[in-house]
Write an enzyme that holds these catalytic residues in place. Structure first.
Site, PDB file in Angstrom:
ATOM      1  N   GLU A 257      19.898  20.472 -10.262  1.00 16.08           N
ATOM      2  CA  GLU A 257      18.651  20.116 -12.063  1.00 16.08           C
ATOM      3  C   GLU A 257      17.819  20.254 -11.460  1.00 16.08           C
ATOM      4  O   GLU A 257      16.527  19.637 -11.216  1.00 16.08           O
ATOM      5  CB  GLU A 257      18.870  18.371 -12.537  1.00 16.08           C
ATOM      6  CG  GLU A 257      20.461  18.611 -12.801  1.00 16.08           C
ATOM      7  CD  GLU A 257      20.375  19.221 -14.329  1.00 16.08           C
ATOM      8  OE1 GLU A 257      19.610  20.065 -15.028  1.00 16.08           O
ATOM      9  OE2 GLU A 257      22.137  20.078 -14.485  1.00 16.08           O
ATOM     10  N   CYS A 291      10.781  18.390 -16.632  1.00 18.16           N
ATOM     11  CA  CYS A 291      10.798  19.509 -16.713  1.00 18.16           C
ATOM     12  C   CYS A 291      11.714  20.640 -17.735  1.00 18.16           C
ATOM     13  O   CYS A 291      11.246  21.569 -18.616  1.00 18.16           O
ATOM     14  CB  CYS A 291      12.302  19.327 -15.813  1.00 18.16           C
ATOM     15  SG  CYS A 291      13.681  18.207 -16.862  1.00 18.16           S
TER      16      CYS A 291
HETATM   17  P1  NAD Z   1      10.040  18.238  -5.552  1.00 14.10           P
HETATM   18  O1  NAD Z   1      11.249  19.059  -5.030  1.00 14.10           O
HETATM   19  O2  NAD Z   1       9.029  18.527  -4.685  1.00 14.10           O
HETATM   20  O3  NAD Z   1      11.412  16.896  -4.929  1.00 14.10           O
HETATM   21  C1  NAD Z   1      12.055  16.802  -5.717  1.00 14.10           C
HETATM   22  C2  NAD Z   1      12.931  15.431  -4.339  1.00 14.10           C
HETATM   23  O4  NAD Z   1      13.405  15.847  -3.270  1.00 14.10           O
HETATM   24  C3  NAD Z   1      11.870  14.301  -4.107  1.00 14.10           C
HETATM   25  O5  NAD Z   1      13.035  12.683  -3.853  1.00 14.10           O
HETATM   26  C4  NAD Z   1      11.849  14.725  -2.211  1.00 14.10           C
HETATM   27  O6  NAD Z   1      11.622  14.046  -1.666  1.00 14.10           O
HETATM   28  C5  NAD Z   1      13.249  14.958  -1.982  1.00 14.10           C
HETATM   29  N1  NAD Z   1      12.673  16.410  -1.238  1.00 14.10           N
HETATM   30  C6  NAD Z   1      11.938  17.716  -1.407  1.00 14.10           C
HETATM   31  N2  NAD Z   1      12.013  18.025  -0.200  1.00 14.10           N
HETATM   32  C7  NAD Z   1      13.645  18.406   0.621  1.00 14.10           C
HETATM   33  C8  NAD Z   1      14.452  18.178   1.712  1.00 14.10           C
HETATM   34  N3  NAD Z   1      13.792  19.657   2.932  1.00 14.10           N
HETATM   35  N4  NAD Z   1      15.615  17.693   2.100  1.00 14.10           N
HETATM   36  C9  NAD Z   1      15.686  16.621   0.852  1.00 14.10           C
HETATM   37  N5  NAD Z   1      14.758  15.795   0.105  1.00 14.10           N
HETATM   38  C10 NAD Z   1      13.877  17.057  -0.226  1.00 14.10           C
HETATM   39  O7  NAD Z   1      10.148  18.037  -7.160  1.00 14.10           O
HETATM   40  P2  NAD Z   1       8.950  16.982  -7.514  1.00 14.10           P
HETATM   41  O8  NAD Z   1       7.520  16.939  -7.387  1.00 14.10           O
HETATM   42  O9  NAD Z   1       9.613  15.601  -7.170  1.00 14.10           O
HETATM   43  O10 NAD Z   1       9.362  16.641  -9.263  1.00 14.10           O
HETATM   44  C11 NAD Z   1       9.301  18.066  -9.834  1.00 14.10           C
HETATM   45  C12 NAD Z   1      10.235  18.729 -10.075  1.00 14.10           C
HETATM   46  O11 NAD Z   1      11.629  18.425 -10.124  1.00 14.10           O
HETATM   47  C13 NAD Z   1       9.483  20.071 -11.168  1.00 14.10           C
HETATM   48  O12 NAD Z   1       9.961  21.041 -10.659  1.00 14.10           O
HETATM   49  C14 NAD Z   1      10.845  19.433 -12.540  1.00 14.10           C
HETATM   50  O13 NAD Z   1      11.059  20.251 -13.222  1.00 14.10           O
HETATM   51  C15 NAD Z   1      11.610  19.520 -12.304  1.00 14.10           C
HETATM   52  N6  NAD Z   1      12.370  18.258 -13.079  1.00 14.10           N
HETATM   53  C16 NAD Z   1      13.749  18.760 -13.340  1.00 14.10           C
HETATM   54  C17 NAD Z   1      14.590  18.666 -13.856  1.00 14.10           C
HETATM   55  C18 NAD Z   1      15.868  18.550 -14.471  1.00 14.10           C
HETATM   56  O14 NAD Z   1      17.076  17.919 -14.800  1.00 14.10           O
HETATM   57  N7  NAD Z   1      16.178  19.432 -14.137  1.00 14.10           N
HETATM   58  C19 NAD Z   1      14.095  16.682 -13.856  1.00 14.10           C
HETATM   59  C20 NAD Z   1      12.708  16.015 -13.685  1.00 14.10           C
HETATM   60  C21 NAD Z   1      12.492  17.007 -12.589  1.00 14.10           C
END
Ligand code: NAD
Length: 489
Positions: A257, A291
């Site tokens: 997502e 998002c």
């Molecule tokens: P992010 O991708 O930076 O981080 C998300 C999660 O991934 C965090 O827990 C982070 O620690 C983890 N992470 C980062 N690198 C990783 C790796 N190599 N291995 C495992 N885990 C890792 O995103 P963010 O800044 O926390 O959130 C914002 C983003 O999330 C926006 O792009 C938003 O649109 C999206 N989002 C999507 C939805 C949806 O339902 N589609 C919902 C909410 C947020």
């Protein structure tokens, strides 16, 4: 206010025990509004992660055998706790994620809705008896739990976005290991573990590891135990995780997502006041850090100038500041990295010469609403997921152009169409390349029993209701040959 409060939220939750992590590093968890320290957490090592996955694997062997009523009863107890601890949960969301009281209450409600839906899920798993050509053979398709599910969640709706994977996973007989985001270790995981522990979930069925991505990030996906990684976050990280899930020793499912760039399409026969208020709510709820936020507001030429004036007038009255103040609409962004990205995007819009109709001084992590009119859809500004209270307003000559502009994005999560003609709204909605389109309402919507998910770079997989039942279980075809077959050799 209740005076309930959990303790030990500075620990890892592994195999039913609250333990300190062994990475040798700590995370200082701060309130993004006033920078006060909420707690300090000793981070998890790869060995801690391994312990969590092995505990989950052991616990799942017996959890999968529990009857549906026993699992449903767990969620009834969770529901009572979520109600009793409403103020405590909302308080944590305000302090840890910078949520306004309004947003925190909405998020608490989303979690509560997920608990209620989870009560129904254990009894909704159905297999099939299939016809088959072979004489004397019976054919069955069983739906079984996947096993262990790894959950990675973001900081924007940490409680809900972790829980929307955790609850159905457990309801359907799986065990879970959760890695919350660094900015929200409590609301994205530890608080949920406390609630389920209090409700009597057996040790090991739910585990929470709080760790540095550099230490446990890739190991979380590459570990052989999880059968599915349920990831919510950015498209960049989601693609990386999909690569790891395909490229590691053990191939696994992914649910992704990811980011969005939702268009709010206002057609020439729209109710203008409704569209203005809806676009503002869709754009500015939680400072645009959603998002599904209305990231591009595409307005029909004939309404455009009036829409811009009314939108600016409406938004300019928003209260900014302390998220704990019930009047506040715009609170702090989550961290300085997100604030700096907003500053860069605003500077790029100014450099490009877009009409800056509303702005304000940025103080600390508080970015007041910014509105830019006359923005071309193909500009980098309109194509970026803002994740800040910054609104690009785009003009469309006619319905065809509005649909074309709405679809001209790499993303396809949510969207909205405003028109007084419901038939037209449905026709336009069906031409939008997105997982979700809402006619005459905001793009930010999530119902625990309606489908949720995106297209294109917004991800793969579906959440909620019957869709999560198929995502978090797997089919097993079993046949029984009752009469001996004559084999050709
Ligand atoms: P992010 O991708 O930076 O981080 C998300 C999660 O991934 C965090 O827990 C982070 O620690 C983890 N992470 C980062 N690198 C990783 C790796 N190599 N291995 C495992 N885990 C890792 O995103 P963010 O800044 O926390 O959130 C914002 C983003 O999330 C926006 O792009 C938003 O649109 C999206 N989002 C999507 C939805 C949806 O339902 N589609 C919902 C909410 C947020």
């Amino acid at each position: 206010m209740t005076d309930l409060h959990y303790t030990d939220l500075d620990r890892q939750f592994i195999d039913g025990r609250w333990v300190h992590g062994n990475a040798g590093e700590t995370l200082t968890n701060r309130n993004p509004f006033d920078d006060t320290v909420l707690n300090t957490i000793a981070l998890a090592s790869v060995a801690d992660l391994d312990g969590a996955y092995l505990a989950a694997e052991r616990a799942q062997r017996s959890w999968r055998l529990t009857g549906p009523s026993e699992r449903a009863a767990l969620f009834l107890r969770v529901l009572a706790i979520v109600d009793a601890r409403k103020d405590e949960i909302i308080g944590w969301l305000v302090r840890e994620s910078g949520s306004t009281l309004l947003k925190a209450t909405i998020e608490w409600g989303a979690m509560r809705g997920g608990v209620m839906e989870a009560i129904t899920l254990p009894s909704r798993v159905e297999g099939k008896i299939m016809p088959i050509d072979q004489a004397g053979k019976q054919s069955f398709v069983f739906r079984e739990p996947l096993g262990v599910i790894g959950v990675i969640s973001p900081w924007n709706f940490p409680l809900h976005l972790s829980h929307r994977s955790i609850a159905p996973a457990i309801a359907l007989g799986n065990a879970v290991v959760v890695k919350p985001a660094e900015d929200t270790p409590v609301t994205g995981g530890l608080l949920i573990a406390k609630i389920y522990e209090e409700a009597g979930l057996p040790a090991g069925v739910l585990n929470v590891v709080v760790g540095d991505v550099a230490e446990i990030g890739d190991a979380f996906t590459l570990h052989p135990v999880p059968k599915l990684i349920s990831f919510t976050g950015s498209t960049r990280v989601g693609k990386h995780i999909a690569g790891l899930a395909a490229g590691g020793k053990q191939l696994k499912h992914v649910g992704l997502e990811l980011g969005g760039n939702a268009p709010i399409v206002v057609l020439d026969d729209a109710d203008l006041d409704l569209a203005v208020r809806a676009a503002a709510f869709a754009r500015f709820l939680h400072n645009g850090q959603i998002c599904m936020s209305g990231n591009r507001i595409i307005v029909a030429d004939s309404l455009y100038d009036t829409f811009v004036d009314r939108f600016v007038a409406h938004v300019s009255g928003f209260t900014t500041g302390d998220p704990a103040n019930p009047a506040t609409i715009i609170g702090p962004l989550i961290n300085s990295k997100q604030r700096d990205a907003a500053i860069r995007n605003i500077a790029a819009a100014r450099d490009a010469g877009f009409s800056e109709r509303l702005s304000g001084d940025i103080e600390g992590l508080i970015v007041p609403p910014h509105i830019f009119a006359g923005v071309p859809n193909d500009s980098a500004f309109a194509q970026a997921e803002q994740f800040a209270p910054v609104a690009p307003l785009i003009r469309a000559r006619n319905e065809e152009e509005a649909i074309r502009l709405a679809n001209a994005t790499e993303f396809g999560l949510s969207s909205a169409v405003f028109t007084r003609d419901v038939g037209r709204g449905m026709r336009v909605a069906r031409r939008i390349e997105a997982g979700m389109t809402h006619v005459n309402d905001i793009s930010v919507q999530d119902s625990p029993f309606n489908m949720f998910g995106g297209e294109k770079n917004s991800g793969v997989g579906r959440f909620n209701g019957e869709w999560i039942v198929s995502e978090f279980t797997t089919d097993h075809w079993i046949t029984v040959q009752e009469t001996p077959r004559a084999y050709p050799f």
